[in-house]
Design an enzyme around this catalytic site. Structure first.
Site, PDB file in Angstrom:
ATOM      1  N   GLU A  90       1.806  16.547  11.449  1.00 23.81           N
ATOM      2  CA  GLU A  90       0.937  16.953  10.363  1.00 23.81           C
ATOM      3  C   GLU A  90      -0.395  16.219  10.439  1.00 23.81           C
ATOM      4  O   GLU A  90      -0.438  15.048  10.809  1.00 23.81           O
ATOM      5  CB  GLU A  90       1.635  16.670   9.031  1.00 23.81           C
ATOM      6  CG  GLU A  90       2.936  17.468   8.950  1.00 23.81           C
ATOM      7  CD  GLU A  90       3.817  17.155   7.758  1.00 23.81           C
ATOM      8  OE1 GLU A  90       4.663  17.995   7.442  1.00 23.81           O
ATOM      9  OE2 GLU A  90       3.664  16.102   7.146  1.00 23.81           O
ATOM     10  N   CYS A 103      -7.319  13.287   8.679  1.00 21.59           N
ATOM     11  CA  CYS A 103      -6.336  12.225   8.796  1.00 21.59           C
ATOM     12  C   CYS A 103      -5.351  12.651   9.886  1.00 21.59           C
ATOM     13  O   CYS A 103      -4.650  13.652   9.730  1.00 21.59           O
ATOM     14  CB  CYS A 103      -5.642  12.073   7.441  1.00 21.59           C
ATOM     15  SG  CYS A 103      -4.319  10.867   7.447  1.00 21.59           S
ATOM     16  N   CYS A 110       7.875   7.372  12.753  1.00 22.99           N
ATOM     17  CA  CYS A 110       7.344   6.007  12.799  1.00 22.99           C
ATOM     18  C   CYS A 110       8.516   5.042  12.889  1.00 22.99           C
ATOM     19  O   CYS A 110       9.568   5.285  12.311  1.00 22.99           O
ATOM     20  CB  CYS A 110       6.544   5.717  11.529  1.00 22.99           C
ATOM     21  SG  CYS A 110       5.664   4.129  11.577  1.00 22.99           S
ATOM     22  N   CYS A 114       8.551   1.128   6.584  1.00 16.99           N
ATOM     23  CA  CYS A 114       8.061   0.544   5.337  1.00 16.99           C
ATOM     24  C   CYS A 114       8.841   1.202   4.198  1.00 16.99           C
ATOM     25  O   CYS A 114       9.053   2.416   4.196  1.00 16.99           O
ATOM     26  CB  CYS A 114       6.562   0.789   5.187  1.00 16.99           C
ATOM     27  SG  CYS A 114       5.615  -0.005   6.505  1.00 16.99           S
ATOM     28  N   CYS A 117       7.454   4.438   2.295  1.00 11.45           N
ATOM     29  CA  CYS A 117       6.786   5.506   3.045  1.00 11.45           C
ATOM     30  C   CYS A 117       7.785   6.547   3.540  1.00 11.45           C
ATOM     31  O   CYS A 117       8.828   6.213   4.097  1.00 11.45           O
ATOM     32  CB  CYS A 117       6.040   4.897   4.224  1.00 11.45           C
ATOM     33  SG  CYS A 117       5.215   6.128   5.268  1.00 11.45           S
ATOM     34  N   GLY A 160       2.892   7.671  11.787  1.00 11.32           N
ATOM     35  CA  GLY A 160       2.967   6.749  12.919  1.00 11.32           C
ATOM     36  C   GLY A 160       2.115   5.513  12.778  1.00 11.32           C
ATOM     37  O   GLY A 160       1.290   5.398  11.862  1.00 11.32           O
ATOM     38  N   GLU A 161       2.356   4.566  13.670  1.00 19.50           N
ATOM     39  CA  GLU A 161       1.597   3.319  13.709  1.00 19.50           C
ATOM     40  C   GLU A 161       0.695   3.376  14.951  1.00 19.50           C
ATOM     41  O   GLU A 161       1.171   3.234  16.079  1.00 19.50           O
ATOM     42  CB  GLU A 161       2.572   2.131  13.780  1.00 19.50           C
ATOM     43  CG  GLU A 161       1.941   0.790  14.092  1.00 19.50           C
ATOM     44  CD  GLU A 161       0.728   0.446  13.229  1.00 19.50           C
ATOM     45  OE1 GLU A 161       0.793   0.544  11.999  1.00 19.50           O
ATOM     46  OE2 GLU A 161      -0.315   0.084  13.822  1.00 19.50           O
ATOM     47  N   SER A 192      -5.920   2.651  11.007  1.00 18.91           N
ATOM     48  CA  SER A 192      -5.172   1.895  10.009  1.00 18.91           C
ATOM     49  C   SER A 192      -3.911   1.333  10.654  1.00 18.91           C
ATOM     50  O   SER A 192      -3.222   2.024  11.393  1.00 18.91           O
ATOM     51  CB  SER A 192      -4.802   2.823   8.854  1.00 18.91           C
ATOM     52  OG  SER A 192      -4.057   2.117   7.887  1.00 18.91           O
ATOM     53  N   SER A 214      -2.952  -2.255   6.244  1.00 20.01           N
ATOM     54  CA  SER A 214      -2.065  -1.936   5.121  1.00 20.01           C
ATOM     55  C   SER A 214      -1.416  -3.214   4.624  1.00 20.01           C
ATOM     56  O   SER A 214      -0.442  -3.688   5.185  1.00 20.01           O
ATOM     57  CB  SER A 214      -0.994  -0.940   5.578  1.00 20.01           C
ATOM     58  OG  SER A 214      -1.615   0.280   5.914  1.00 20.01           O
ATOM     59  N   LEU A 215      -1.962  -3.781   3.577  1.00 22.66           N
ATOM     60  CA  LEU A 215      -1.529  -5.095   3.109  1.00 22.66           C
ATOM     61  C   LEU A 215      -0.329  -5.007   2.147  1.00 22.66           C
ATOM     62  O   LEU A 215       0.726  -5.540   2.427  1.00 22.66           O
ATOM     63  CB  LEU A 215      -2.711  -5.793   2.433  1.00 22.66           C
ATOM     64  CG  LEU A 215      -2.657  -7.308   2.388  1.00 22.66           C
ATOM     65  CD1 LEU A 215      -2.731  -7.901   3.784  1.00 22.66           C
ATOM     66  CD2 LEU A 215      -3.797  -7.858   1.536  1.00 22.66           C
ATOM     67  N   HIS A 216      -0.535  -4.366   1.031  1.00 22.20           N
ATOM     68  CA  HIS A 216       0.518  -4.043   0.057  1.00 22.20           C
ATOM     69  C   HIS A 216       1.167  -5.215  -0.667  1.00 22.20           C
ATOM     70  O   HIS A 216       1.856  -5.016  -1.668  1.00 22.20           O
ATOM     71  CB  HIS A 216       1.638  -3.204   0.684  1.00 22.20           C
ATOM     72  CG  HIS A 216       1.149  -1.987   1.386  1.00 22.20           C
ATOM     73  ND1 HIS A 216       0.201  -1.154   0.853  1.00 22.20           N
ATOM     74  CD2 HIS A 216       1.453  -1.466   2.603  1.00 22.20           C
ATOM     75  CE1 HIS A 216      -0.039  -0.163   1.687  1.00 22.20           C
ATOM     76  NE2 HIS A 216       0.701  -0.334   2.767  1.00 22.20           N
ATOM     77  N   ASN A 290       2.429   7.252  -4.051  1.00 21.17           N
ATOM     78  CA  ASN A 290       2.718   8.683  -4.052  1.00 21.17           C
ATOM     79  C   ASN A 290       4.224   8.830  -3.993  1.00 21.17           C
ATOM     80  O   ASN A 290       4.846   8.494  -2.989  1.00 21.17           O
ATOM     81  CB  ASN A 290       2.061   9.348  -2.846  1.00 21.17           C
ATOM     82  CG  ASN A 290       0.551   9.332  -2.981  1.00 21.17           C
ATOM     83  OD1 ASN A 290       0.012   9.772  -4.002  1.00 21.17           O
ATOM     84  ND2 ASN A 290      -0.131   8.797  -1.988  1.00 21.17           N
ATOM     85  N   CYS A 333      -0.934  10.187   1.182  1.00 18.53           N
ATOM     86  CA  CYS A 333      -0.530   9.009   1.952  1.00 18.53           C
ATOM     87  C   CYS A 333       0.961   8.762   1.800  1.00 18.53           C
ATOM     88  O   CYS A 333       1.468   8.682   0.686  1.00 18.53           O
ATOM     89  CB  CYS A 333      -1.231   7.754   1.447  1.00 18.53           C
ATOM     90  SG  CYS A 333      -2.985   7.927   1.261  1.00 18.53           S
TER      91      CYS A 333
HETATM   92  N1  SAH Z   1       1.098   2.887  10.143  1.00 22.74           N
HETATM   93  C1  SAH Z   1      -0.300   2.779   9.772  1.00 22.74           C
HETATM   94  C2  SAH Z   1      -0.937   4.114   9.553  1.00 22.74           C
HETATM   95  C3  SAH Z   1      -0.435   4.883   8.332  1.00 22.74           C
HETATM   96  S1  SAH Z   1      -1.701   4.895   7.154  1.00 22.74           S
HETATM   97  C4  SAH Z   1      -0.431   1.868   8.576  1.00 22.74           C
HETATM   98  O1  SAH Z   1       0.587   1.475   8.034  1.00 22.74           O
HETATM   99  O2  SAH Z   1      -1.537   1.521   8.208  1.00 22.74           O
HETATM  100  C5  SAH Z   1      -0.911   5.478   5.747  1.00 22.74           C
HETATM  101  C6  SAH Z   1      -1.197   4.590   4.557  1.00 22.74           C
HETATM  102  O3  SAH Z   1      -0.502   5.098   3.417  1.00 22.74           O
HETATM  103  C7  SAH Z   1      -0.686   3.190   4.782  1.00 22.74           C
HETATM  104  O4  SAH Z   1      -1.509   2.258   4.151  1.00 22.74           O
HETATM  105  C8  SAH Z   1       0.648   3.270   4.107  1.00 22.74           C
HETATM  106  O5  SAH Z   1       1.160   1.994   3.805  1.00 22.74           O
HETATM  107  C9  SAH Z   1       0.311   4.066   2.887  1.00 22.74           C
HETATM  108  N2  SAH Z   1       1.482   4.672   2.259  1.00 22.74           N
HETATM  109  C10 SAH Z   1       2.663   4.943   2.837  1.00 22.74           C
HETATM  110  N3  SAH Z   1       3.502   5.492   1.938  1.00 22.74           N
HETATM  111  C11 SAH Z   1       2.840   5.557   0.770  1.00 22.74           C
HETATM  112  C12 SAH Z   1       3.170   6.048  -0.507  1.00 22.74           C
HETATM  113  N4  SAH Z   1       4.350   6.603  -0.747  1.00 22.74           N
HETATM  114  N5  SAH Z   1       2.240   5.965  -1.474  1.00 22.74           N
HETATM  115  C13 SAH Z   1       1.021   5.453  -1.210  1.00 22.74           C
HETATM  116  N6  SAH Z   1       0.649   4.977  -0.019  1.00 22.74           N
HETATM  117  C14 SAH Z   1       1.536   5.029   0.968  1.00 22.74           C
END
Ligand code: SAH
Length: 354
Positions: A90, A103, A110, A114, A117, A160-161, A192, A214-216, A290, A333
């Site tokens: 996608e 995007c 992946c 996480c 995700c 994917g990463e 990213s 992607s810190l979180h 999301n 995302c």
């Molecule tokens: N693997 C890479 C590229 C993916 S980017 C990375 O982790 O950066 C997709 C972004 O959306 C990342 O920041 C991911 O952490 C975030 N993401 C994943 N699931 C999500 C969700 N359910 N709600 C909001 N953001 C999410």
């Protein structure tokens, strides 16, 4: 058959030279392909007939098939594309004013898993090849051209990463930025990563693209839980690699921070995030969770999101909330690959009624 989409026009020129074909022919082929989006060699009218036949016997210009395009009410379009080995990937086209951001996905599924995700739930299918990444952009350009528009930005934030498929990602970026191909400035391309620490420097040395991390979470304890990759590459190492990443003058890195209700959305979290972001000279992109069926996490209330943003800004960080786009077509995302086919159709109806 090899794919022409995996080559930069310069590489095609070298390949032609080796076969005794003059260099300007490579520019002509690139112009048909990328400026006019003509994939069929037979239609490349200014090439000698014989060359067209040889090219058609040697090179492939289509690696992905368009399966479906779903449009959300806000104009976001999710492109569902089929690979040769019958997998689905996608890509999401997001209009924002004059910008047209694509995007792209870098892997099928992946491996990082996480916890919030949807793509992570699938596990890793395989890496995408450079031509499959480039083809996502070509498909997007075909759609945009129908509306008289052009692609302006690419973000590697799909499935994917990207740093675990670095060679193909870098090669695709070379094609995306090549003047005779997509001609995008590397400043308009963002990669990213969840933090594959040793690869950050390799990316920065190969192509001067923008970096998003992607810190979180602001502690290892929580980040270990949300982003299991953190157990291998903890926060201190990640921040060190961020500090060493080559950032263009007047530009900054970005930190993505998914806001998960009751998990990482307190005022104290906002203050630690601000401290880390200021230290790294990074801007913060908040992405309210999301929601999707494969995850227990919930999106904080609008009031909590606003409060978090306010604390963050008061503490001196520069931050925005990414009001995610395409949520109602499961294109937002972390929702890519959540479901497929008919099932996804049913769920997107549910989601939009929410
Ligand atoms: N693997 C890479 C590229 C993916 S980017 C990375 O982790 O950066 C997709 C972004 O959306 C990342 O920041 C991911 O952490 C975030 N993401 C994943 N699931 C999500 C969700 N359910 N709600 C909001 N953001 C999410």
């Amino acid at each position: 058959m090899n794919s022409l989409l995996a080559l930069t026009p310069d590489e095609l020129r070298s390949d032609f030279a080796a076969a005794g074909v003059p260099g300007f022919r490579a520019a002509q082929v690139a112009s048909w392909l990328y400026a006019r989006r003509v994939r069929d060699f037979a239609a490349m009218a200014n090439l000698p007939r014989e060359l067209r036949a040889t090219l058609a016997a040697t090179w492939d210009t289509r690696t992905l098939e368009r399966i479906d395009v779903r449009e959300a009410p806000d104009g976001t379009r999710k492109l569902v594309l089929g690979t040769r080995d019958a997998a689905r990937i996608e890509a999401v086209l997001i209009p924002e004013g004059r910008r047209q951001t694509l995007c792209v996905s870098s892997q099928i599924g992946c491996s990082l898993d996480c916890s919030f995700c949807a793509t992570g739930r699938m596990g890793l299918g395989r890496n995408l090849r450079a031509e499959e990444i480039v083809d996502q952009a070509l498909h997007a350009c075909e759609l945009l051209a129908a509306d008289g528009k052009a692609l302006t930005h690419v973000v590697f934030m799909g499935m994917g990463e990207p740093l675990l498929n670095l060679a193909s990602v870098v090669q695709a970026i070379r094609v995306l930025t090549h003047a005779e191909a997509f001609a995008l400035s590397p400043k308009r391309i963002t990669v990213s990563t969840a933090g594959v620490v040793p690869r950050l420097a390799q990316l920065g040395a190969a192509v001067p693209v923008r970096l998003a991390v992607s810190l979180h979470a602001t502690t290892d304890a929580l980040r270990d839980e949300l982003v299991p990759l953190n157990r291998r590459f903890p926060l201190a190492k990640l921040l060190e690699a961020c500090a060493a990443y080559p950032v263009a003058r007047r530009d900054r890195l970005s930190f993505e921070y998914a806001l998960l209700a009751g998990v990482n959305d307190s005022d104290a979290d906002a203050r630690s995030l601000a401290r880390i972001a200021r230290g790294a000279r990074a801007k913060v992109n908040l992405i309210p969770m999301n929601e999707h069926p494969a995850s227990p996490y919930r999106r904080p209330s609008e009031a909590r999101i606003d409060a978090f943003l306010a604390v963050l800004c008061e503490a001196g960080a520069s931050a925005t909330v990414r009001r995610s786009r395409g949520d109602d077509i499961l294109a937002a995302c972390g929702q890519l690959g959540a479901l497929s086919g008919a099932q996804a159709g049913a769920t997107s109806a549910d989601a939009s009624g929410r």
